[in-house]
Design a protein around this motif. Structure first.
Motif, PDB file in Angstrom:
ATOM      1  N   GLY A   4       0.814  -1.210   0.000  1.00 45.66           N
ATOM      2  CA  GLY A   4       0.000   0.000   0.000  1.00 45.66           C
ATOM      3  C   GLY A   4       0.845   1.256   0.000  1.00 45.66           C
ATOM      4  N   LEU A   5       1.936   1.253   0.777  1.00 41.29           N
ATOM      5  CA  LEU A   5       2.810   2.420   0.838  1.00 41.29           C
ATOM      6  C   LEU A   5       3.480   2.680  -0.510  1.00 41.29           C
ATOM      7  N   ALA A   6       3.854   1.615  -1.199  1.00 38.75           N
ATOM      8  CA  ALA A   6       4.492   1.767  -2.511  1.00 38.75           C
ATOM      9  C   ALA A   6       3.556   2.433  -3.503  1.00 38.75           C
ATOM     10  N   PHE A   7       2.303   2.010  -3.537  1.00 38.04           N
ATOM     11  CA  PHE A   7       1.349   2.600  -4.469  1.00 38.04           C
ATOM     12  C   PHE A   7       0.985   4.022  -4.061  1.00 38.04           C
ATOM     13  N   ALA A  31      -2.364  -4.606  11.918  1.00 33.96           N
ATOM     14  CA  ALA A  31      -1.994  -3.219  11.630  1.00 33.96           C
ATOM     15  C   ALA A  31      -1.401  -3.078  10.230  1.00 33.96           C
ATOM     16  N   GLY A  32      -0.549  -4.009   9.843  1.00 30.55           N
ATOM     17  CA  GLY A  32       0.051  -3.959   8.521  1.00 30.55           C
ATOM     18  C   GLY A  32      -0.984  -4.098   7.414  1.00 30.55           C
ATOM     19  N   MET A  33      -1.898  -5.047   7.589  1.00 35.46           N
ATOM     20  CA  MET A  33      -2.955  -5.228   6.597  1.00 35.46           C
ATOM     21  C   MET A  33      -3.839  -3.985   6.493  1.00 35.46           C
ATOM     22  N   ALA A  34      -4.221  -3.454   7.659  1.00 34.67           N
ATOM     23  CA  ALA A  34      -5.096  -2.276   7.672  1.00 34.67           C
ATOM     24  C   ALA A  34      -4.413  -1.077   7.019  1.00 34.67           C
ATOM     25  N   LEU A  35      -3.135  -0.878   7.328  1.00 28.58           N
ATOM     26  CA  LEU A  35      -2.392   0.237   6.739  1.00 28.58           C
ATOM     27  C   LEU A  35      -2.348   0.119   5.220  1.00 28.58           C
ATOM     28  N   GLY A  36      -2.077  -1.080   4.737  1.00 30.85           N
ATOM     29  CA  GLY A  36      -2.015  -1.281   3.297  1.00 30.85           C
ATOM     30  C   GLY A  36      -3.339  -0.983   2.616  1.00 30.85           C
ATOM     31  N   ILE A  37      -4.420  -1.467   3.199  1.00 38.74           N
ATOM     32  CA  ILE A  37      -5.748  -1.244   2.615  1.00 38.74           C
ATOM     33  C   ILE A  37      -6.105   0.238   2.600  1.00 38.74           C
ATOM     34  N   ILE A  38      -5.833   0.941   3.719  1.00 37.29           N
ATOM     35  CA  ILE A  38      -6.159   2.364   3.803  1.00 37.29           C
ATOM     36  C   ILE A  38      -5.346   3.183   2.804  1.00 37.29           C
ATOM     37  N   LEU A  39      -4.051   2.886   2.690  1.00 43.98           N
ATOM     38  CA  LEU A  39      -3.207   3.633   1.756  1.00 43.98           C
ATOM     39  C   LEU A  39      -3.633   3.392   0.310  1.00 43.98           C
ATOM     40  N   ILE A  40      -4.040   2.165   0.016  1.00 42.57           N
ATOM     41  CA  ILE A  40      -4.520   1.880  -1.337  1.00 42.57           C
ATOM     42  C   ILE A  40      -5.825   2.621  -1.610  1.00 42.57           C
ATOM     43  N   ASP A  41      -6.688   2.699  -0.607  1.00 37.38           N
ATOM     44  CA  ASP A  41      -7.940   3.470  -0.761  1.00 37.38           C
ATOM     45  C   ASP A  41      -7.661   4.942  -1.022  1.00 37.38           C
ATOM     46  N   LEU A  42      -6.576   5.445  -0.412  1.00 31.83           N
ATOM     47  CA  LEU A  42      -6.247   6.865  -0.549  1.00 31.83           C
ATOM     48  C   LEU A  42      -5.444   7.190  -1.806  1.00 31.83           C
ATOM     49  N   THR A  43      -5.031   6.155  -2.542  1.00 31.95           N
ATOM     50  CA  THR A  43      -4.214   6.376  -3.728  1.00 31.95           C
ATOM     51  C   THR A  43      -5.073   6.872  -4.889  1.00 31.95           C
ATOM     52  N   PRO A  44      -4.794   8.041  -5.425  1.00 32.92           N
ATOM     53  CA  PRO A  44      -5.609   8.585  -6.527  1.00 32.92           C
ATOM     54  C   PRO A  44      -5.471   7.735  -7.790  1.00 32.92           C
ATOM     55  N   GLY A  45      -6.608   7.473  -8.417  1.00 26.14           N
ATOM     56  CA  GLY A  45      -6.596   6.765  -9.692  1.00 26.14           C
ATOM     57  C   GLY A  45      -6.084   5.354  -9.618  1.00 26.14           C
ATOM     58  N   TYR A  46      -6.138   4.762  -8.449  1.00 27.54           N
ATOM     59  CA  TYR A  46      -5.610   3.405  -8.292  1.00 27.54           C
ATOM     60  C   TYR A  46      -6.481   2.414  -9.065  1.00 27.54           C
ATOM     61  N   ASN A  47      -5.861   1.608  -9.933  1.00 27.96           N
ATOM     62  CA  ASN A  47      -6.629   0.631 -10.701  1.00 27.96           C
ATOM     63  C   ASN A  47      -5.926  -0.715 -10.832  1.00 27.96           C
ATOM     64  N   THR A  48      -4.927  -0.942 -10.027  1.00 27.52           N
ATOM     65  CA  THR A  48      -4.211  -2.211 -10.082  1.00 27.52           C
ATOM     66  C   THR A  48      -5.032  -3.312  -9.424  1.00 27.52           C
ATOM     67  N   ASP A  49      -4.956  -4.495  -9.973  1.00 24.22           N
ATOM     68  CA  ASP A  49      -5.708  -5.630  -9.454  1.00 24.22           C
ATOM     69  C   ASP A  49      -5.123  -6.079  -8.118  1.00 24.22           C
ATOM     70  N   LEU A  50      -5.878  -5.868  -7.043  1.00 22.05           N
ATOM     71  CA  LEU A  50      -5.407  -6.268  -5.722  1.00 22.05           C
ATOM     72  C   LEU A  50      -5.216  -7.766  -5.611  1.00 22.05           C
TER      73      LEU A  50
END
Length: 285
Positions: free
Chosen positions: A52-55, A97-116
């Motif tokens: 999530g942080l990378a995206f 915590a790690g899973m939640a952080l990843g999900i939240i950061l991906i939700d906040l990523t603008p224009g995110y369209n990568t297949d989770l």
């Protein structure tokens, strides 16, 4: 399958599977022998925070996930090293915590369209050439460190308290093992995904442990089993148009069940043969 190897993506997939299998064999054996399966599971799921942080930052996924996962692994090691009675709680919290952080950061990523799904269940067929080279470097590091500290790691694996009394750097080795586990997890994410990482880290070492007489032999046999599972899984996925990561794990589970049934049948026949021999000897006397 042979015609599929003419495609670059299949060649990369096969190389990724082979490289990941080497790390899986070495680290999986150490994880199983040291009874760190649950801790390794926590590391694997916390790695999603790195994805999530990378995206979110727009950075390459593999290097960012590598750094984040190593940090998470060392944090778990620090939290559980001297408080074994609280290890499961601390790992569970950091896992979530790690899973939640990843999900939240991906939700906040603008224009995110990568297949989770590719990160949850693997995307070995889309591994780029650059990642192959990174995985090769990670393999070289893991192999080099394992050979360098093999005697100490073997001693710690079978009797940690005795090794500490003899002056072995147990604390350092504890953190080193967790860091190498993090590296292996990042490599396996590309092969089978976060959800299925633990299957490939535990099934091959379990099968190898039952037929090995040394830790080194267990590592080698575990790596060989992982290679077989990866190649066979890719063949199944290509033949039936299935998800590659799930196919690899399905092959591993099938082998696990087959070996278990074989051992049960062999034990029963051995027991019957032993009882028959005892009766014959008793009748003869």
């Amino acid at each position: 399958m042979l015609d599929a190897l003419s495609f670059d993506f299949m060649q990369n997939a096969l190389l990724a599977g082979l490289l990941a299998s080497v790390a899986c064999g070495i680290i999986g054996a150490l994880v199983v022998v040291n009874r760190l399966v649950f801790l390794a599971g926590g590391v694997a799921h916390a790695a999603y925070g790195g994805v999530g942080l990378a995206f979110f930052l727009g950075l390459p996924v593999l290097p960012m996930t590598f750094g984040f996962t190593v940090f998470a692994a060392l944090s778990m090691g620090a939290a559980t090293l001297r408080r074994a009675e609280r290890a499961d709680t601390m790992v569970g919290v950091m896992w979530a915590a790690g899973m939640a952080l990843g999900i939240i950061l991906i939700d906040l990523t603008p224009g995110y369209n990568t297949d989770l799904m590719s990160f949850l269940f693997g995307s070995i067929l889309t591994v780029p050439g650059a990642d192959i080279w990174r995985m090769a470097v990670m393999d070289a590091v893991i192999l080099g460190l394992t050979l360098l500290y093999y005697k100490e790691l073997a001693a710690m694996s079978f009797d940690r308290e005795f090794s500490e009394v003899r002056g072995a750097p147990v604390v350092f080795l504890h953190y080193l093992l967790l860091a190498m586990t993090a590296v292996s997890v990042v490599m396996l994410i590309r092969v089978v995904g976060l959800i299925l990482v633990m299957a490939l880290l535990t099934i091959p070492p379990y099968l190898a442990e039952r037929r090995s007489t040394s830790l080194l032999g267990m590592m080698a046999l575990s790596a060989l089993c992982s290679i077989i599972f990866c190649v066979a899984g890719l063949m199944v996925a290509y033949r039936f148009d299935l998800t590659s990561g799930a196919s690899i794990i399905a092959v591993a589970v099938a082998a696990f069940v087959a070996v278990g049934l074989f051992d049960i049948i062999r034990a029963r026949f051995s027991g019957r043969a032993g009882r028959a021999g005892a009766r014959e000897n008793g009748g003869g006397t």
